[in-house]
Enzyme design. Structure first.
Site, PDB file in Angstrom:
ATOM      1  CE1 TYR A 155      10.222  -2.634  -1.989  1.00 53.52           C
ATOM      2  CE2 TYR A 155      12.137  -3.637  -0.974  1.00 53.52           C
ATOM      3  CZ  TYR A 155      10.774  -3.484  -1.050  1.00 53.52           C
ATOM      4  OH  TYR A 155       9.959  -4.169  -0.179  1.00 53.52           O
ATOM      5  CG  ASN A 176       1.552  -4.108   3.408  1.00 53.73           C
ATOM      6  OD1 ASN A 176       2.598  -4.597   3.834  1.00 53.73           O
ATOM      7  ND2 ASN A 176       0.872  -4.650   2.415  1.00 53.73           N
ATOM      8  CG  ASP A 180      -2.840   6.148  -6.512  1.00 52.77           C
ATOM      9  OD1 ASP A 180      -1.907   5.905  -5.711  1.00 52.77           O
ATOM     10  OD2 ASP A 180      -2.660   6.716  -7.602  1.00 52.77           O
ATOM     11  CB  VAL A 181      -1.374   4.533  -1.007  1.00 53.38           C
ATOM     12  CG1 VAL A 181      -2.173   3.317  -0.594  1.00 53.38           C
ATOM     13  CG2 VAL A 181      -0.146   4.143  -1.829  1.00 53.38           C
ATOM     14  NE  ARG A 211       0.159  -8.564  -5.830  1.00 55.47           N
ATOM     15  CZ  ARG A 211       0.654  -8.608  -7.063  1.00 55.47           C
ATOM     16  NH1 ARG A 211       0.391  -9.660  -7.833  1.00 55.47           N
ATOM     17  NH2 ARG A 211       1.386  -7.623  -7.532  1.00 55.47           N
ATOM     18  N   GLY A 212      -0.198 -11.104  -0.710  1.00 54.18           N
ATOM     19  CA  GLY A 212       1.076 -11.061  -0.015  1.00 54.18           C
ATOM     20  C   GLY A 212       0.964 -10.706   1.460  1.00 54.18           C
ATOM     21  CB  ILE A 213       3.223  -8.639   3.603  1.00 54.16           C
ATOM     22  CG1 ILE A 213       4.511  -9.450   3.416  1.00 54.16           C
ATOM     23  CG2 ILE A 213       3.171  -8.049   5.015  1.00 54.16           C
ATOM     24  CD1 ILE A 213       5.772  -8.611   3.484  1.00 54.16           C
ATOM     25  CE  LYS A 269       9.239  -1.254   1.420  1.00 55.20           C
ATOM     26  NZ  LYS A 269       7.864  -1.044   1.949  1.00 55.20           N
ATOM     27  CG  ASP A 292      -4.121  -3.774  -3.456  1.00 56.84           C
ATOM     28  OD1 ASP A 292      -3.900  -3.507  -4.651  1.00 56.84           O
ATOM     29  OD2 ASP A 292      -3.295  -4.346  -2.725  1.00 56.84           O
TER      30      ASP A 292
END
Length: 249
Positions: A147, A81, A54-55, A7-9, A151, A28
């Protein structure tokens, strides 16, 4: 391959790249939603598959790269991402909150960069690593400090990776979105409302954007395409802002 692409970006940039002819793997933990994104791409004439992973788990990341290579023959670009957030006042930050965010947003990026680079080197061909940073990685916000810190780490990891992998013909870049209209804001809005900080809700932040509106995932797509393709071959270690002019640095 795009992580956090259900979803999203992530979904937006996957769809944009598929429209340009890329063969996508949608990665995902939200398996059903990832499958829906892949199906949408296919219905629009593109090529895509989805896989749950799971990243933060190295073996799972290796497995999805193997899946991509088995499916399409090689890996050309890897997008880190996937990301999470858990807003709270600065004095309420605890180790659980910190570790939850940094495990995905930082360690997940490290694992993704390492395993993608290993595969590029094994293939003996140049590759592209692209990381999703954020405008708040350069300008902190009190209620999402972990957060913001994560980043900022992504920005630093992008620079470090660019230096580490340049000898192999691997470029490492990223983009820094600002205010983007995605489902993650549903949770953020509820959290800041509960804190008594309604001025930080999505609908109240547009005044800081020079272009007068929040971004849509589709606004990120052209930058993703550029960073994944040959037009960006002489660019590495850079973070491209895509924020409508929220942060000027």
């Amino acid at each position: 391959m795009v992580t956090g692409a259900a979803r999203g970006i992530g979904a937006g940039i996957s769809q944009a790249m598929a429209a340009e002819g890329a063969h996508l793997v949608i990665v995902d933990l939200l398996a059903d939603q990832a499958a829906e994104v892949a199906m949408t791409i296919i219905e629009n004439g593109g090529v895509a598959k989805s896989v749950a992973a799971d990243v933060t788990d190295r073996e799972q990341v290796k497995a999805v790269i193997d899946f991509a290579v088995t499916s399409y023959g090689n890996l050309d670009a890897w997008f880190n991402n996937a990301g999470v957030n858990d807003p709270r006042e600065f004095l309420s930050i605890d180790k659980e909150n910190w570790d939850f965010i940094h495990d995905v947003n930082c360690w997940g990026v490290v694992v993704g960069m390492q395993e993608a680079a290993r595969r590029f080197i094994e293939q003996g061909a140049p590759g592209k690593i692209v990381n999703t940073a954020s405008s708040v990685g350069r300008q902190g916000v009190g209620v999402i400090a972990p957060y913001c810190a994560s980043k900022a780490a992504v920005i630093s990891l992008t620079q470090s990776g660019a230096r580490a992998f340049a000898q192999h013909g691997i470029t490492v870049n990223g983009f820094a979105p600002g205010l983007v209209d995605t489902p993650i804001w549903e949770g953020i809005d509820k959290a800041v409302e509960a804190m008594g900080r309604p001025e930080l809700k999505f609908s109240r932040l547009h005044s800081d954007i020079l272009l007068g509106r929040a971004a849509l995932p589709a606004d990120i797509g052209p930058v993703a395409i550029f960073l994944a393709g040959s037009d960006s071959d002489y660019i590495t270690g850079q973070i491209i802002p895509v924020d409508g002019g929220m942060v000027l640095v």
